[in-house]
Structures are given as C-alpha cells and as structure tokens.
Design a protein around this motif. Structure first.
Motif, short mmCIF file in Angstrom:
data_model
loop_
_atom_site.label_atom_id
_atom_site.label_comp_id
_atom_site.label_asym_id
_atom_site.label_seq_id
_atom_site.Cartn_x
_atom_site.Cartn_y
_atom_site.Cartn_z
N ASN A 24 0.75 -1.26 0.07
CA ASN A 24 -0.05 0.09 0.12
C ASN A 24 0.83 1.44 0.16
O ASN A 24 0.53 2.36 -0.34
CB ASN A 24 -1.03 0.00 1.39
N HIS A 25 2.14 1.08 0.44
CA HIS A 25 2.89 2.47 0.57
C HIS A 25 3.66 2.56 -0.74
O HIS A 25 4.79 3.56 -0.88
CB HIS A 25 4.17 2.17 1.54
N ILE A 26 3.42 1.79 -1.91
CA ILE A 26 3.85 2.20 -3.15
C ILE A 26 2.38 2.74 -3.94
O ILE A 26 2.14 1.68 -4.76
CB ILE A 26 4.46 1.10 -3.95
N PRO A 27 2.22 3.76 -3.85
CA PRO A 27 0.88 4.30 -4.40
C PRO A 27 0.86 3.82 -6.08
O PRO A 27 1.64 4.36 -6.71
CB PRO A 27 0.91 5.62 -4.20
N GLY A 28 -0.41 3.44 -6.19
CA GLY A 28 -0.78 3.28 -7.65
C GLY A 28 -0.36 1.96 -8.25
O GLY A 28 -0.25 1.54 -9.50
N ASN A 29 0.44 1.00 -7.45
CA ASN A 29 0.72 -0.06 -7.99
C ASN A 29 -0.16 -1.15 -8.13
O ASN A 29 -1.17 -1.12 -7.34
CB ASN A 29 1.88 -0.64 -7.24
N VAL A 30 -0.06 -1.96 -9.12
CA VAL A 30 -1.53 -3.05 -9.32
C VAL A 30 -1.88 -3.80 -8.32
O VAL A 30 -2.99 -4.19 -8.19
CB VAL A 30 -1.07 -3.76 -10.79
N LEU A 31 -0.90 -4.16 -7.44
CA LEU A 31 -1.08 -5.29 -6.37
C LEU A 31 -1.84 -4.39 -5.32
O LEU A 31 -2.66 -5.13 -4.39
CB LEU A 31 0.01 -5.64 -5.82
N GLU A 32 -1.65 -3.02 -5.40
CA GLU A 32 -2.34 -2.19 -4.10
C GLU A 32 -3.96 -2.53 -4.41
O GLU A 32 -4.63 -2.32 -3.14
CB GLU A 32 -2.14 -0.70 -4.56
N PHE A 33 -4.56 -2.65 -5.40
CA PHE A 33 -6.04 -2.57 -5.72
C PHE A 33 -6.38 -4.06 -5.20
O PHE A 33 -7.71 -4.17 -5.06
CB PHE A 33 -6.20 -2.56 -7.08
N VAL A 34 -5.77 -4.94 -4.75
CA VAL A 34 -6.35 -6.10 -4.14
C VAL A 34 -5.99 -6.60 -2.61
O VAL A 34 -6.09 -7.44 -1.88
CB VAL A 34 -5.55 -7.49 -4.73
N THR A 35 -5.53 -5.46 -1.82
CA THR A 35 -5.28 -5.41 -0.43
C THR A 35 -6.73 -5.04 0.11
O THR A 35 -7.66 -4.69 -0.34
CB THR A 35 -4.25 -4.19 -0.08
N PRO A 36 -6.45 -5.34 1.46
CA PRO A 36 -8.07 -5.43 2.05
C PRO A 36 -8.54 -4.01 2.21
O PRO A 36 -9.88 -4.03 2.40
CB PRO A 36 -7.54 -5.94 3.61
N ARG A 37 -8.01 -2.90 2.25
CA ARG A 37 -8.34 -1.66 2.28
C ARG A 37 -9.60 -1.45 1.11
O ARG A 37 -10.23 -0.44 1.24
CB ARG A 37 -7.43 -0.57 2.26
N ASN A 38 -9.44 -2.20 -0.05
CA ASN A 38 -10.16 -1.98 -1.13
C ASN A 38 -11.58 -2.78 -1.09
O ASN A 38 -12.63 -2.62 -1.85
CB ASN A 38 -9.40 -2.46 -2.51
N PHE A 39 -11.64 -3.52 0.36
CA PHE A 39 -12.94 -4.22 0.51
C PHE A 39 -13.53 -3.90 1.84
O PHE A 39 -14.28 -4.57 2.38
CB PHE A 39 -12.62 -5.77 0.34
#
Length: 362
Positions: A24-39
């Motif tokens: 999450n601390h690398i904003p905009g990386n594709v893996l950020e969108f599957v971390t729990p904060r998106n759900f």
C-alpha cells in the motif's frame, strides 16, 4: 495463558500486515488494488495498532503483577525510546534516499511531496521539528504514534491489570472527548495536526490491550448471531467499498459521505469495520488453515522481527515510490518489484533469526 508466552498467530498476522503496508505504501501499483483496504472501511493501520496493543500486554503485563509500577515501566519506556530513535534514523534515511534520487533525476515532485520540502526550504525550523515529532514525513508517520502509545502503555497496563473494563472505558472516554472537541497534537512548522491523532488512535490500541488481558483466561467466545452479523457485514461492505467490483463507480464515495470514515481521528466506521473483520477471521480458524501452507513460517518470522521488518518495508516502499515516479511505471514493474521486495524481506529476517539463534551469537 501465560502473558509472556509468544504466540505465533500474532506474529503471523503482524507479518502479513507489514507486507500489506509494503504494497500500500507504493501508491498506484497494481497489487495495491487487491489489498484489504479496497474491500473494507479500515486498513492495515488499525490492524498494526491493535496488534501492538495486544502484544504489549503479552510482553510486559506480568511485570506489573510481580514488580512495582515504576520498575515494571522501565522496559516499556525503553521500548518507546528505541522507537523514537528508530523513527529519526528511518526518517533521515528516507530523506537521504529521496535526496539522492533528486540529484540523479531532478524530478521536483520528489522533494515537494509528502512534507519533504520543509527540510529543504526551511531547515532551521524543520530539523528541530522532526526531532520533536511535530513534523512528520508522509509514509513515515506511524512510528510517532507508536512512540506516544508506548509512553502511555504503563498507565494502561497498571489500570488494565486490575480491571480491563476500567482501562477500556477510560480509553473510550478519551477517544470521545478528542472527537467531540476535535483535539489533536499540533504540527509545526506546518499548521495542522498529526496524521494519526494519538488521542483517538489510542482507543484501537486499548482494544488490543483489552483482548490481550482477556485471552489470558479464555479464548474470545464464539457467538453464532454475532458471527453471522459480521459475515453479512463483511460481504455487503466488500461490495460497497469495491464499487461492486468496479461496476458501479462512485458508490463508495457516495456512501462515505454518510459515514464517519476519517482516518486521522479514527472514524467510528473504521473501528466497527476492523472489529467485525477481526472477529470473523478469529472464528473462521483461518490461522490454523494457513499454518499448513508454505507462507506461514516466513510471514511469522517477519512478525517476530517486526521493528526491523517495518524499517525495511518503509525504505523499500520509498524506493518503489521513487522508481515508479522517475523510471518505470508498469504492471510488470509492480509485480517484479513487490515480489523481489517480499523475497528480500523474508531473506533478511531469516538471516537475522539465524544469526540470533546460532551458537556463536550466544
């Protein structure tokens, strides 16, 4: 349950939280969108602070039964001092990394983003402010919160060892007062407040401590109605926060206007969200299932060496930010860098643990 016994499950979840923070601390990386904060309405910060509170009870609680309060407080306050020094070193290493990247790339955004510019343009005020914790660099601002929480921990432990409900009630009262009167520690030279308001975030820390006191005697009890309420909540919220998995753009923004969702002062929906998910995970026996997988041991090792791992995560994520901003911004880079970073983290803590346990180090 002995309060000084180390619990692998706690180390595992703390290690997993650190990996999520890394992503999450690398904003905009594709893996950020599957971390729990998106759900969900909460994120890794709540888990980090909660687990810190729980761990404080397990690590230091027994001292407040067998020793005087002042003597028992010494190792806790030493921990706070260590965290403070670590924060300073980490901040200056992060700034040095950004400064070196700027000299190579001349990308102005590197020194203007996340509060970094103050040290460049107003060093005589910014430098002492960093030492006073009143100026904090973006993505390097959770350790100051942890320092304050550790300074308060002896009082919470003294009260909690006598009556955990009184401790939790006091923390809840402080949270409500801070929310109602909008109280936060000030920042300087920028006229603002701490990104993580300690007077509010101490409540999730105290909840973690409360659970730590509770599990000394018995596991968290299972309630069928509560479990299914948490399950239904988690499913509904996953649809809302993900904008029905991208099919209804703007849904979470619309819903969010009706919710107390602020991160700085720990909005109530964030507390409810975290507790619902934590209760659900605890009673799904997910830890026992994951224990049989290859990821359990290395992630647990990360959690067992959490301060070293956190520092490494912070610097690696800063490097990732720099590279994405100045060199390569692609899905392939995201996957390769995050994958290599996770491998490096696991290798480093494994090496650290091997050195600690080797006969030569004893």
């Amino acid at each position: 349950m002995a309060m000084t016994k180390r619990i692998d499950a706690i180390d595992f979840w703390r290690g997993l939280v650190l990996l999520i923070i890394f992503v999450n601390h690398i904003p905009g990386n594709v893996l950020e969108f599957v971390t729990p904060r998106n759900f969900g309405f909460s994120d890794s910060a709540e888990a980090f602070v909660f687990l810190s509170g729980l761990s404080v009870v397990l690590a230091y609680g027994n001292r407040f039964l067998s020793q005087s309060a002042d003597k028992a407080s010494v190792p806790v306050l030493k921990r706070a001092l260590r965290l403070y020094v670590t924060h300073l070193v980490l901040t200056f290493l992060g700034l040095a990394l950004v400064g070196a990247a700027f000299l190579v790339t001349h990308a102005d955004d590197l020194i203007h983003d996340y509060g970094r510019a103050a040290l460049i343009y107003d060093p005589y005020r910014a430098l002492p402010a960093i030492f006073a914790l009143s100026h904090q660099i973006g993505y390097f601002n959770i350790l100051p919160l942890y320092v304050v929480l550790m300074l308060a921990a002896p009082l919470y432990l003294m009260v909690g060892m006598r009556n955990r409900w009184v401790m939790l009630g006091g923390a809840a009262t402080l949270y409500l007062v801070a929310r109602v009167f909008d109280i936060n520690l000030p920042t300087w030279p920028a006229d603002s407040g701490w990104y993580f308001d300690p007077l509010c975030w101490q409540f999730i820390f105290a909840i973690g401590m409360f659970i730590g006191f509770t599990i000394r005697a018995e596991p968290i009890p299972y309630n069928r109605v509560l479990f299914w309420m948490a399950a239904v909540y988690a499913v509904v919220v996953a649809f809302v926060v993900s904008n029905v998995f991208g099919t209804m753009p703007g849904l979470v923004d619309h819903v969010g206007t009706y919710l107390d969702w602020s991160k700085t002062d720990l909005g109530t929906i964030r507390i409810i969200d975290f507790l619902a998910h934590a209760y659900l995970l605890a009673h799904l026996s997910l830890t026992a299932k994951l224990k049989r997988t290859p990821i359990y041991a290395p992630v647990t090792l990360l959690g067992r060496n959490s301060l070293f791992a956190f520092c490494s995560v912070s610097l690696l994520s800063a490097l990732g930010q720099i590279l994405k901003q100045t060199w390569q911004d692609s899905v392939l880079f995201d996957i390769v860098f995050v994958g290599a970073g996770i491998y490096a983290l696991c290798w480093m803590v494994n090496r650290l643990e091997w050195q600690r346990l080797s006969p030569a180090s004893r």
